[in-house]
Every structure is written in structure tokens, then in C-alpha cells.
Design an enzyme around this catalytic site. Structure first.
Site: not given
Length: 239
Positions: A65, A67
Site C-alpha cells: 500500500d 507510503y
């Protein structure tokens, strides 16, 4: 439905956007963007697809996913906006790139040049809440990105899939390994890079694979200086 991906990914993925799960995801995102700091900016959620059209994908680098800290995520796995400190996983990617191909690390983490050559920088989950990794996991993004992987796998032109870490490697079930090429190793995170990422030579192996498929290799050397290009029409590039 008005397209919000402005290339040949749209007809590939449009059926997903019409599914009930995506409508539920969209409602969830509306609430999240209204009440929390969410990354990336809503206009850059689909940057990976914008930068690397379906018909031009040669390589997929799959992340988990985005940052979750300010100034980092802009819709492409492992890439960060210019002016942002390079995250530890990308530092290790650069170290392996230097070890593998002798390419000196640049001082930024903006991977646009890779994407524009056919490297799809795809996360399994496309949004995240500030400071909370995996906070949008299980909300529906995985169904959309799994569909993208499966569509690429079924394409007549083979793809090189680079799967770093267990989460990415779990996607191998979506890939026809008889017609595509899969490179697997540990994740480049500091927690696991020494357990099989370093020394895995993904960049040279990718180029050998592309050459064997009759494709031009990737020029992995990034420019020292970058200009931001976030896509053709970011004002409508939203969920």
C-alpha cells in the site's frame, strides 16, 4: 461512466468500477478523504495506470500500500515525490540496482522514467490513512488490482512480474506462469532485505527476460534531475 483513467486501461478495468464492491469502496473513500489525511492525493490515485498504459506494460513491480507520510505517495509503488527523503525500502532497491548493474543511486526517489518505459508500479491497495499502514486494506482495492494483474497475465504479450515479499508473492496464483515470467525474492524492507533481496539481481534478470521475449530492455538509470508529470488530466483522475 466518465473515464478517470485516460488510456487503454479504462476498457480493461471499467467493468470493475461498475461492481457493487467498488461503489462501496468509493463511498468509504469519500468519507475518508473528508475526515482524514489520505495518501495519495485523490487526483493521483491511478497514476500508475496513467503512466503505463495496458498495452505498453512490460514489467510489473508490485507493492503493498502507499507510503503513509506527507509528501511521499503519488500513486506508484515504491516511488516518492521529488524533494522527499528516499524511504528505506527504496534505498535498498537502489543498493541492489548498483550491485546488479553498477548504476549509481540518484538523490531522489521519483521513478517516472521506469514507468514511462513500461514498468507498472502497482500497489495492491491504492490509498492509505496518514501514519497508518494497511489502514485501507480489505476495503476493495485488492479486487481491482487483482483484476489488473489477471488481465495482464492473460494478455497475448508476456509480462515480467517482479514479486518482492510474501504479500506480492501471494499474487502468483493470478499469474499464468507458463506464458509470463515471474521473479520472486524477499522484500527490500530493512527487515527482510538481507534474507534474499540483496543479491537477487532483479534488474538484470528482467532485462534478460525481456530480451528473450523480443522486447527492448529497461534503462534503469534514473535522471539526476526530474520534472513532475502526474498524468494528462489529473483534475478528473480520482475514484
Amino acid at each position: 461512466m466518465k473515464p478517470f483513467i485516460h488510456n487503454d486501461w479504462w476498457p480493461v478495468l471499467e467493468p470493475e468500477f461498475e461492481q457493487a464492491y467498488y461503489q462501496q469502496l468509493r463511498e468509504f473513500l469519500v468519507e475518508e478523504y473528508q475526515h482524514y489525511q489520505i495518501y495519495p492525493d485523490m487526483y493521483h490515485i491511478f497514476t500508475a495506470f496513467e503512466w503505463t498504459p495496458f498495452s505498453q506494460v512490460k514489467v510489473v513491480i508490485l507493492g503493498q500500500d502507499p507510503y503513509h507520510n506527507p509528501g511521499q505517495a503519488h500513486g506508484c509503488s515504491f516511488s516518492v515525490l521529488p524533494g522527499t527523503k528516499i524511504p528505506p525500502s527504496l534505498v535498498n532497491i537502489y543498493k541492489e540496482l548498483e550491485s546488479d548493474l553498477g548504476i549509481q543511486p540518484v538523490k531522489h526517489g521519483y521513478l517516472e522514467k521506469w514507468a514511462k518505459q513500461g514498468v507498472l508500479l502497482l500497489n495492491s491497495v491504492l490509498t492509505v490513512r496518514y501514519g497508518k499502514a494497511f489502514s485501507h486494506k480489505g476495503r476493495g482495492w485488492e479486487r481491482l488490482t487483482d483484476a489488473a494483474i489477471a488481465k495482464l497475465s492473460a494478455r497475448p504479450e508476456p509480462v515480467v512480474f517482479i514479486l518482492w515479499g510474501n504479500a506480492a508473492r501471494s499474487k502468483i496464483k493470478l499469474i499464468d506462469t507458463q506464458t509470463n515470467i515471474v521473479l520472486q525474492s524477499a522484500h527490500p524492507s530493512p527487515l527482510s532485505a538481507n534474507r534474499g533481496f540483496f543479491g537477487s539481481k532483479p534488474f538484470s534478470k528482467t532485462n534478460i527476460a525481456l530480451t528473450s521475449l523480443g522486447e527492448s530492455p529497461i534503462d534503469w538509470q534514473l535522471p539526476e534531475h526530474v520534472d513532475i508529470d502526474e498524468g494528462p488530466d489529473t483534475a478528473s483522475n480520482q475514484a
